[in-house]
Design an enzyme around this catalytic site. Structure first.
Site, PDB file in Angstrom:
ATOM      1  N   ASP A   1       0.873  -1.170   0.000  1.00 21.45           N
ATOM      2  CA  ASP A   1       0.000   0.000   0.000  1.00 21.45           C
ATOM      3  C   ASP A   1       0.915   1.226   0.000  1.00 21.45           C
ATOM      4  O   ASP A   1       1.597   1.505   0.998  1.00 21.45           O
ATOM      5  CB  ASP A   1      -0.893  -0.023   1.239  1.00 21.45           C
ATOM      6  N   HIS A   2       0.920   1.982  -1.106  1.00 23.91           N
ATOM      7  CA  HIS A   2       1.858   3.096  -1.262  1.00 23.91           C
ATOM      8  C   HIS A   2       1.564   4.249  -0.302  1.00 23.91           C
ATOM      9  O   HIS A   2       2.378   5.158  -0.158  1.00 23.91           O
ATOM     10  CB  HIS A   2       1.820   3.602  -2.708  1.00 23.91           C
ATOM     11  N   ARG A   3       0.406   4.218   0.360  1.00 24.87           N
ATOM     12  CA  ARG A   3       0.083   5.279   1.311  1.00 24.87           C
ATOM     13  C   ARG A   3       0.880   5.152   2.602  1.00 24.87           C
ATOM     14  O   ARG A   3       1.050   6.141   3.317  1.00 24.87           O
ATOM     15  CB  ARG A   3      -1.419   5.263   1.620  1.00 24.87           C
TER      16      ARG A   3
END
Length: 392
Positions: free
Chosen positions: A364-366
């Site tokens: 999850d790039h967040r």
């Protein structure tokens, strides 16, 4: 409808285990309920006379009544006046029954589900059940009537082309578990901006150690070593052991690794709790027990909850590389391929045949960025290439 798993939103009554009207004691097994993860047995939380509200095959949201446990002389609320065995039986409404004043159509849960599947508007369906309740037979009759009234399909009709070109089409209703998997995977792709990083681990020494352990009666699979390596790496990289929730980083205090297990027509992810603190042989014993429970349908809700990271391994099927989808509520998932013998440079600089295994981390790039992901999967690789540290 009880909540039998942390992600359960609705349940389907597979089978009632007690007759309608029977006296039951606290703790008695009442029904088998299919949840989003498995089929569970629901036990009575009190004693009394059972009066069913929902029938076998009915799907209801969590919190909706499925039955009442009545004390001696107690009557159920009017809404539950019809026993479940008759809930879907065509029955003429009393002549004196007045039309409902509520704008919500009275319908059994099964009728609502069938109407949704067949595209029938319940507002236009007459109910033949008790007090004008719409039951499954009413919905099916309305759907058949609409089909009869529709113009016949010509040779260019899409359905006719499908049958001619593809043969007979069988429509299979997914189970509750399969519907949940589909929903959660759709949620993941729609809401999680994911990316992948890949590396190869030289597991030649690991496979040799695994053979030694097996000869000593302490068997462990390659995946058990991967779970242990991930456990240690997650402790060192807290964000990989977290999630992005409500615009904040949620970092978990325990390292609980979910292990994807293929069941009968589904995929279940039981949890190895505190994977960072357990030796690989203990992880192996727990993983075997959990996999057995998944396959015979006895897995319990607590064993499917609390995962902070997931490992998915298709190496046993000969798959060398693949990309997994991040589970909502987690930061990453590791996809593990089969160990394949290939020429590679050894520590002495000489070319030799080594066993190499693909590791693909979906993130999850967040909450995880490229450098974070590279550091984490690099640490997993280091641990797998020096496997003796994983035994303790």
């Amino acid at each position: 409808m009880p909540r039998l798993s942390d992600s359960m939103e609705e349940g389907t009554i597979v089978r009632w285990l007690v007759d309608d009207g029977a006296e039951v004691a606290h703790g008695a097994e009442l029904a088998e309920i299919e949840t989003d993860k498995a089929t569970m047995t629901f036990e009575a939380d009190a004693g009394g006379r059972l009066q069913r509200v929902a029938g076998e095959g009915d799907t209801l949201p969590v919190g909706d009544p499925i039955a009442y446990l009545l004390a001696e002389g107690e009557a159920a609320p009017d809404a539950a006046a019809a026993p479940a065995d008759a809930a879907d039986a065509p029955e003429a409404a009393p002549a004196s029954a007045a039309p409902p004043t509520s704008t919500r159509v009275k319908a059994s849960p099964l009728a609502r589900r069938v109407a949704r599947d067949l595209g029938v508007d319940l507002a236009g369906v007459g109910g033949s059940g008790p007090h004008g309740r719409v039951v499954r037979a009413d919905v099916e009759a309305a759907a058949a009537a609409a089909s009869d009234a529709a113009p016949a399909a010509g040779p260019s009709d899409g359905a006719a082309r499908t049958d001619g070109a593809r043969g007979a089409v069988e429509i299979v209703e997914p189970t509750g578990v399969q519907r949940t998997i589909a929903r959660r995977m759709s949620e993941s792709k729609a809401t999680i901006p994911d990316f992948q990083v890949r590396t190869e681990a030289d597991v030649t020494a690991l496979l040799a150690l695994r053979r030694e352990l097996k000869q000593a009666g302490r068997g462990a699979s390659v995946n058990d070593f991967v779970v242990k390596a991930c456990g240690l790496a997650l402790r060192e990289h807290p964000r990989a052991n977290g999630a992005f929730v409500d615009d904040r980083f949620q970092l978990h205090g325990r390292v609980n690794v979910g292990v994807a297990v293929a069941g009968e027509g589904t995929l279940i992810v039981p949890t190895i709790f505190d994977a960072d603190a357990k030796p690989v042989t203990q992880i192996a014993a727990e993983a075997r027990e959990l996999a057995g429970k998944v396959r015979d349908g006895t897995i319990a809700p607590p064993e499917l909850s609390g995962g902070t990271f997931t490992v998915s391994n298709l190496g046993m099927f000969g798959v060398t590389s693949f990309t997994a989808i991040v589970n909502p509520g987690q930061a990453a998932i590791l996809a593990v391929g089969a160990a394949v013998e290939r020429p590679a440079f050894g520590d002495d600089g000489q070319v030799a045949v080594r066993s190499l295994m693909d590791l693909s981390l979906s993130c999850d790039h967040r909450i995880l960025y490229g450098a974070d992901a590279a550091a984490f999967v690099g640490r997993v690789r280091e641990l797998l290439e020096a496997p003796y540290a994983l035994i303790a």
